[in-house]
Motif scaffolding. Structure first.
Motif, PDB file in Angstrom:
ATOM      1  N   ASP A   2       9.650  36.333  42.576  1.00 49.43           N
ATOM      2  CA  ASP A   2       9.700  36.946  43.895  1.00 49.43           C
ATOM      3  C   ASP A   2       9.631  38.467  43.760  1.00 49.43           C
ATOM      4  N   MET A   3       8.992  39.114  44.732  1.00 51.98           N
ATOM      5  CA  MET A   3       8.821  40.563  44.707  1.00 51.98           C
ATOM      6  C   MET A   3      10.165  41.274  44.608  1.00 51.98           C
ATOM      7  N   SER A   4      11.152  40.835  45.373  1.00 53.94           N
ATOM      8  CA  SER A   4      12.446  41.504  45.346  1.00 53.94           C
ATOM      9  C   SER A   4      13.129  41.327  43.989  1.00 53.94           C
ATOM     10  N   ASP A   5      12.875  40.203  43.313  1.00 58.06           N
ATOM     11  CA  ASP A   5      13.440  39.997  41.976  1.00 58.06           C
ATOM     12  C   ASP A   5      12.866  41.011  40.993  1.00 58.06           C
ATOM     13  N   LEU A   6      11.571  41.244  41.063  1.00 53.60           N
ATOM     14  CA  LEU A   6      10.936  42.210  40.180  1.00 53.60           C
ATOM     15  C   LEU A   6      11.460  43.613  40.460  1.00 53.60           C
ATOM     16  N   GLU A   7      11.582  43.962  41.736  1.00 54.85           N
ATOM     17  CA  GLU A   7      12.127  45.267  42.105  1.00 54.85           C
ATOM     18  C   GLU A   7      13.564  45.423  41.597  1.00 54.85           C
ATOM     19  N   THR A   8      14.348  44.383  41.718  1.00 51.62           N
ATOM     20  CA  THR A   8      15.729  44.423  41.242  1.00 51.62           C
ATOM     21  C   THR A   8      15.772  44.612  39.736  1.00 51.62           C
ATOM     22  N   THR A   9      14.900  43.936  39.022  1.00 48.00           N
ATOM     23  CA  THR A   9      14.857  44.070  37.564  1.00 48.00           C
ATOM     24  C   THR A   9      14.465  45.493  37.177  1.00 48.00           C
ATOM     25  N   ILE A  10      13.490  46.063  37.858  1.00 48.05           N
ATOM     26  CA  ILE A  10      13.079  47.446  37.565  1.00 48.05           C
ATOM     27  C   ILE A  10      14.248  48.394  37.803  1.00 48.05           C
ATOM     28  N   ARG A  11      14.963  48.212  38.899  1.00 49.93           N
ATOM     29  CA  ARG A  11      16.118  49.070  39.199  1.00 49.93           C
ATOM     30  C   ARG A  11      17.219  48.902  38.165  1.00 49.93           C
ATOM     31  N   THR A  12      17.429  47.687  37.713  1.00 48.59           N
ATOM     32  CA  THR A  12      18.441  47.437  36.679  1.00 48.59           C
ATOM     33  C   THR A  12      18.069  48.126  35.379  1.00 48.59           C
ATOM     34  N   VAL A  13      16.801  48.038  35.001  1.00 47.64           N
ATOM     35  CA  VAL A  13      16.332  48.709  33.781  1.00 47.64           C
ATOM     36  C   VAL A  13      16.513  50.216  33.922  1.00 47.64           C
ATOM     37  N   ARG A  14      16.206  50.750  35.102  1.00 47.95           N
ATOM     38  CA  ARG A  14      16.336  52.196  35.329  1.00 47.95           C
ATOM     39  C   ARG A  14      17.791  52.650  35.170  1.00 47.95           C
ATOM     40  N   GLN A  15      18.732  51.829  35.574  1.00 47.05           N
ATOM     41  CA  GLN A  15      20.144  52.197  35.463  1.00 47.05           C
ATOM     42  C   GLN A  15      20.576  52.384  34.007  1.00 47.05           C
ATOM     43  N   ASP A  16      19.886  51.740  33.092  1.00 48.39           N
ATOM     44  CA  ASP A  16      20.207  51.857  31.675  1.00 48.39           C
ATOM     45  C   ASP A  16      19.646  53.123  31.042  1.00 48.39           C
ATOM     46  N   VAL A  17      18.792  53.846  31.765  1.00 48.02           N
ATOM     47  CA  VAL A  17      18.198  55.073  31.231  1.00 48.02           C
ATOM     48  C   VAL A  17      19.226  56.186  31.385  1.00 48.02           C
ATOM     49  N   ASP A  18      19.671  56.707  30.241  1.00 45.32           N
ATOM     50  CA  ASP A  18      20.714  57.726  30.250  1.00 45.32           C
ATOM     51  C   ASP A  18      20.381  58.782  29.210  1.00 45.32           C
ATOM     52  N   GLY A  19      20.583  60.024  29.545  1.00 45.61           N
ATOM     53  CA  GLY A  19      20.342  61.099  28.590  1.00 45.61           C
ATOM     54  C   GLY A  19      18.896  61.548  28.587  1.00 45.61           C
ATOM     55  N   ASP A  20      18.532  62.254  27.504  1.00 41.04           N
ATOM     56  CA  ASP A  20      17.197  62.842  27.395  1.00 41.04           C
ATOM     57  C   ASP A  20      16.191  61.943  26.689  1.00 41.04           C
ATOM     58  N   VAL A  21      16.683  61.010  25.875  1.00 38.84           N
ATOM     59  CA  VAL A  21      15.798  60.116  25.133  1.00 38.84           C
ATOM     60  C   VAL A  21      16.337  58.689  25.173  1.00 38.84           C
ATOM     61  N   CYS A  22      15.425  57.742  24.945  1.00 38.78           N
ATOM     62  CA  CYS A  22      15.772  56.316  24.914  1.00 38.78           C
ATOM     63  C   CYS A  22      15.219  55.714  23.629  1.00 38.78           C
ATOM     64  N   SER A  23      15.844  54.676  23.181  1.00 31.97           N
ATOM     65  CA  SER A  23      15.358  53.951  22.018  1.00 31.97           C
ATOM     66  C   SER A  23      13.983  53.360  22.326  1.00 31.97           C
ATOM     67  N   ARG A  24      13.034  53.649  21.465  1.00 39.18           N
ATOM     68  CA  ARG A  24      11.670  53.143  21.660  1.00 39.18           C
ATOM     69  C   ARG A  24      11.651  51.615  21.682  1.00 39.18           C
ATOM     70  N   SER A  25      12.425  50.994  20.831  1.00 36.84           N
ATOM     71  CA  SER A  25      12.431  49.530  20.787  1.00 36.84           C
ATOM     72  C   SER A  25      13.006  48.937  22.073  1.00 36.84           C
ATOM     73  N   ARG A  26      14.006  49.596  22.673  1.00 38.68           N
ATOM     74  CA  ARG A  26      14.558  49.103  23.944  1.00 38.68           C
ATOM     75  C   ARG A  26      13.541  49.255  25.078  1.00 38.68           C
TER      76      ARG A  26
END
Length: 85
Positions: A2-26
């Motif tokens: 469902d479209m809203s499920d994909l949007e929710t997943t994208i938002r959840t992934v965005r919440q994990d982005v913290d700081g100036d850099v992220c692990s490439r593997s993540r």
């Protein structure tokens, strides 16, 4: 998916982005997970494939780059491009 499920997943992934850099593997794992969830939605899978091909860094990815890609994915998920014809 469902479209809203994909949007929710994208938002959840965005919440994990913290700081100036992220692990490439993540970032790569998250992109692959999003690609699976997008299924046959070529607009999103094309963006994800492009992000995977152009994934910067050897071990770390700039967080701004990752946020920009997530913003674009969310934009396409919310406003899909419909084929003409």
């Amino acid at each position: 998916m469902d479209m809203s499920d994909l949007e929710t997943t994208i938002r959840t992934v965005r919440q994990d982005v913290d700081g100036d850099v992220c692990s490439r593997s993540r970032v790569m794992d998250a992109l692959l997970d999003l690609r699976l969830e997008a299924g046959t939605r070529t607009g999103i899978t094309d963006l994800i494939d492009d992000a995977l091909v152009n994934l910067p860094g050897k071990t770390m990815v700039p967080a701004d780059w990752w946020r920009d890609r997530l913003d674009m994915l969310e934009l396409v998920a919310v406003n899909p491009v419909e084929p003409v014809g």
